[in-house]
Scaffold this active site. Structure first.
Site, short mmCIF file in Angstrom:
data_model
loop_
_atom_site.label_atom_id
_atom_site.label_comp_id
_atom_site.label_asym_id
_atom_site.label_seq_id
_atom_site.Cartn_x
_atom_site.Cartn_y
_atom_site.Cartn_z
N HIS A 212 58.09 48.76 -46.82
CA HIS A 212 59.32 49.62 -44.82
C HIS A 212 60.29 48.76 -44.77
O HIS A 212 61.11 50.10 -44.88
CB HIS A 212 57.38 49.25 -44.20
CG HIS A 212 57.96 50.47 -43.04
ND1 HIS A 212 59.36 49.75 -42.33
CD2 HIS A 212 57.90 51.73 -42.40
CE1 HIS A 212 58.73 51.02 -41.15
NE2 HIS A 212 58.86 51.62 -41.69
N ASP A 213 60.15 47.34 -44.51
CA ASP A 213 61.82 47.29 -44.51
C ASP A 213 62.58 46.66 -45.67
O ASP A 213 62.98 45.80 -45.16
CB ASP A 213 61.72 46.37 -43.18
CG ASP A 213 60.83 46.99 -42.04
OD1 ASP A 213 60.92 48.04 -41.45
OD2 ASP A 213 60.68 46.20 -41.34
N THR A 214 61.69 46.57 -46.68
CA THR A 214 62.58 46.14 -48.10
C THR A 214 62.98 47.06 -48.86
O THR A 214 63.50 48.39 -48.80
CB THR A 214 62.02 44.99 -48.44
OG1 THR A 214 60.46 45.66 -48.28
CG2 THR A 214 61.51 44.01 -47.83
#
Ligand SMILES: *[C@@H]1O[C@H](CO)[C@@H](O)[C@H](O)[C@H]1NC(C)=O
Ligand SMILES: *[C@@H]1O[C@H](CO)[C@@H](O)[C@H](O)[C@H]1NC(C)=O
Ligand SMILES: *[C@H]1O[C@@H](CO)[C@H](O)[C@@H](O)[C@@H]1NC(C)=O
Length: 309
Positions: A212-214
């Protein structure tokens, strides 16, 4: 995370069962950690095609992008790759709700939402037949926690409620024993090493590992490193274990086709490295589980849906 804390608190106010276990203050978390109930039920109800079912969800990538990642392609080569699997909707939360509720239950966003306590989920059907279950969420600070939780050192989002399929259901959060089965990855490691894994489980890695955040390559690497050792762990990959690795949704540009691979001992050797182009989706997952253990149905979109087998 889109919810403002005031909106969050306003929604929570006045409902006892849903107001516990939400504070992220260090002292409140420490106190709840010390007292919150944790349960690790096991059972051995034989299924038609599998005796254990494990879902692991990653985040937000189209099929074409995921299958081009070398680690996700490797995992696909080890099982049955479902090459026409369509996610339900956008954004994340209604997809997670759909895969346990067989409906989005009117949820169309990632905000703090609650589904009426009269609404059942797949875990209610499993309980009725004595099939043990647990949800494992990486970085959830303790069993039954109902808020969102950041990395305490960096402040980065770690565990988010919107990626926990059961937390929007009042029929789950009003039950102490159900909350006690909504656990973190520390408990997964403990249940694994003590041979106390249930028959049905859902795993969500944190916001870093899910991609999600990578990125998809970060998530692919995490997934391979996480799953491959489990497949040779006799406490995990017991005979007739079915593991499903998939995503919640694709990008907003595509048709929501996502990567979905079936792994584990329940996949016959002859089927490893094969593809299957039948159209499936998140409701197929519920139907597959219902058929496998003769659970009946939720009277939602699971009725008349196509199962994997
Ligand atoms: C995971 O949950 C257990 C049970 O509530 C708790 O004791 C433990 O501290 C949690 N682990 C982490 C890393 O937060
Ligand atoms: C997610 O978990 C990994 C360990 O699996 C950890 O290294 C990372 O810092 C975590 N992410 C966040 C935002 O805390
Ligand atoms: C996918 O293909 C269909 C049509 O051939 C079969 O009926 C299914 O059993 C098959 N499912 C899996 C998981 O391979």
């Amino acid at each position: 995370m889109i919810v403002t804390s005031t909106a969050f608190l306003a929604l929570l106010s006045g409902v006892a069962a849903q107001t516990q276990y939400t504070s992220t203050a260090a002292s409140a978390v420490a106190a709840a950690r010390a007292t919150a109930l944790t349960l690790s039920p096991t059972s051995n109800v034989p299924g038609k095609t599998f005796d254990r079912f494990v879902q692991i969800w990653l985040e937000n990538v189209d099929y074409s992008v995921a299958i081009a990642d070398p680690n996700l392609a490797y995992l696909a080569s080890q099982g049955i790759s479902l090459t026409n699997y369509i996610a339900r909707t956008h954004p994340s939360q209604p997809n997670y709700v759909a895969v346990v509720g067989a409906s989005r239950h009117g949820i169309t966003d990632n905000n703090f939402r609650r589904v009426d306590s009269s609404i059942k989920t797949i875990v209610h059907l499993l309980e009725d037949k004595g099939v043990s279950w647990s949800v494992y969420q990486e970085d959830q600070p303790y069993s039954g926690f109902q808020g969102n939780y950041k990395n305490q050192l960096t402040g980065a989002d770690a565990y988010v409620r919107k990626h926990n399929p059961l937390m929007s259901f009042d029929s789950v959060t009003s039950s102490t024993t159900r909350l006690a089965k909504c656990k973190n990855f520390t408990m997964f490691d403990r249940d694994l090493s003590s041979n106390k894994l249930p028959q049905w489980m859902f795993l969500t890695p944190n916001m870093t590992n899910s991609g999600h955040d990578t990125s998809v390559s970060f998530a692919g690497k995490w997934a391979r490193n996480f799953i491959v050792p489990l497949l040779s762990n006799p406490n995990f990959n017991i005979p007739r274990t079915l593991v499903m690795l998939t995503f919640d949704e694709g990008s907003y540009e595509g048709n929501n086709q996502i990567y979905a691979v079936l792994l584990g001992s329940a996949v016959p050797t002859s089927k490893r490295g094969t593809t299957n182009s039948t159209e499936y989706g998140h409701y197929s997952v519920i139907k597959t589980v219902e058929d496998n253990w003769g659970l009946g149905n939720l009277g939602q979109n699971d009725v008349g849906e196509r199962a994997f087998f």
